[in-house]
Design an enzyme around this catalytic site. Sequence first.
Site, PDB file in Angstrom:
ATOM      1  N   LYS A 151     -68.714  42.925  58.365  1.00  0.00           N
ATOM      2  CA  LYS A 151     -69.634  42.631  57.264  1.00  0.00           C
ATOM      3  C   LYS A 151     -69.070  41.501  56.400  1.00  0.00           C
ATOM      4  CE  LYS A 151     -72.156  45.106  53.589  1.00  0.00           C
ATOM      5  NZ  LYS A 151     -72.393  46.411  52.938  1.00  0.00           N
ATOM      6  N   SER A 188     -77.156  47.965  52.495  1.00  0.00           N
ATOM      7  CA  SER A 188     -76.914  46.536  52.524  1.00  0.00           C
ATOM      8  C   SER A 188     -76.255  46.048  53.823  1.00  0.00           C
ATOM      9  CB  SER A 188     -76.012  46.144  51.342  1.00  0.00           C
ATOM     10  OG  SER A 188     -74.736  46.760  51.472  1.00  0.00           O
ATOM     11  N   SER A 201     -75.036  52.266  52.071  1.00  0.00           N
ATOM     12  CA  SER A 201     -75.191  51.013  52.827  1.00  0.00           C
ATOM     13  C   SER A 201     -74.689  51.014  54.260  1.00  0.00           C
ATOM     14  CB  SER A 201     -74.514  49.872  52.082  1.00  0.00           C
ATOM     15  OG  SER A 201     -75.371  49.424  51.082  1.00  0.00           O
TER      16      SER A 201
HETATM   17  N1  GLN Z   1     -78.869  50.595  48.015  1.00  0.00           N
HETATM   18  C1  GLN Z   1     -77.786  50.924  47.153  1.00  0.00           C
HETATM   19  C2  GLN Z   1     -77.606  49.848  46.116  1.00  0.00           C
HETATM   20  O1  GLN Z   1     -78.324  48.923  46.163  1.00  0.00           O
HETATM   21  C3  GLN Z   1     -76.519  51.118  47.932  1.00  0.00           C
HETATM   22  C4  GLN Z   1     -75.883  49.848  48.332  1.00  0.00           C
HETATM   23  C5  GLN Z   1     -74.540  50.029  48.994  1.00  0.00           C
HETATM   24  O2  GLN Z   1     -74.195  51.127  49.439  1.00  0.00           O
HETATM   25  N2  GLN Z   1     -73.763  48.978  49.002  1.00  0.00           N
HETATM   26  O3  GLN Z   1     -76.783  49.910  45.267  1.00  0.00           O
END
Ligand code: GLN
Length: 446
Positions: free
Chosen positions: A49, A124, A148
């Site tokens: 990532k 994400s 995410s």
């Molecule tokens: N969707 C959640 C957020 O926007 C989790 C994102 C993540 O786990 N990085 O914060």
Amino acid sequence: MITLKEALTKSRDELELLRFEMESKAKESGLNAYIDFSLAGEGVPILIKDNIQVKGWSITSGSEILQGYVAPYNATVINNLQKKGFTPFGRANMDEFAMGSTTESSFYGVTKNPYGEDRVPGGSSGGSAAAVAGGIAIAALGSDTGGSIRQPASYCGCVGMKPTYGRVSRFGLASYASSLDQIGPITQNVEDASILYDAIASYDEKDSTSSSLELVSTSENLDANRKFTIAVTDNYIAEANPEIQEAYAKTVKVLEELGHTIVHKTMANTKYDIATYYIVATAEATTNLARYDGIRYGKRVEGSNLEETYINTRAQFGDEVKRRIMLGNFVLSSGYYDAYYIKAQKVRHLIRDEFNKIFEEADLILSPVAPTVAPKIGSTQDPLEMYKSDMYTIAINLAGLPAISLPVAKDREGMPIGLQLIGKAFDEQAVFDGALSLEKAVNYTK
Ligand code: GLN
């Protein structure tokens, strides 16, 4: 695509050929899962990532503001991978600074879901999940602050695992919310997830929140025949869409047939999860993102004086990141600190206590990963609606627990439905063993 386990048996030449094929297939695929195809050495290629540092590679967290920044050192997980015969291969697309649930906020444009190119891959870690599910990566690393890893795995029909907070070093991970962030594997199956988890987990003196609790190999001790007490929380499930509820009910039956004991529980504090998470996460994000000032990292947009340079540079953040910086500053401001931030910290304890209470009786908890399957690209316009879609994943980060998402069914349109098994802190073994038994029984195929 061959599995991670199979890849570990391949020769140097075979792996080189595989990387070559993967790269050309990825370019042809049009999924936009890879941002680039850098290679850091020899071994089994693992997609990384774009918020995890690989020495000498550009790292941008899916953002314009970090364009041109090159990582000066390896994240600890990368050093760990290289010691175990893996090598970082390519950077995966993601939501800007890991803030989002769709990968639509990336500077590089949205990644497409291999099950339907008009659908988002989730976020994400959308690039990581789409590449693994789309047959253009053997396995990938993602990061999970509020879902995410698990949610994109669920949307794309692959396996995603978030370790216990403290199990995997955060050193070299671009911080979003430091008390919630964990790096973890996204793979084609449960066994691969345990292999990759074993490779990255370690105590690390460079991460002050890293745990020194003894590590035992989970992949060498995998056991699909262990019987668990698994909690289901019926009151909570009602908020998922009917097809997910149906898949959930079927899975409970499957688990019973496998010989696991099901106990029914209610969770009373779930209605506070989203508010608590978005206060804690934005407060920490505001602090972490203060360092992107145009002086120290990445791209600088000059102004006529220092203040203007800060302003011009920080104007490059995307809308979602700006929204969270504002929200975080608001909840930390002197007039609202007690009312929001302190209260959220107290509620965080209540949420954790509620999990611990269930774990007095159960080894694992079964829960949906998301209330819907992957939505259409462009359909999530309202930020609050997007935040609500995190309802099943964020509490696990607030409590610091390990959890794995695995595909169990498809909806009428053929989109994957994932469920998650949540474990006690540091009981990754139970999480993998429970998931392995479920994986064998549901026999999900692409
Ligand atoms: N969707 C959640 C957020 O926007 C989790 C994102 C993540 O786990 N990085 O914060």
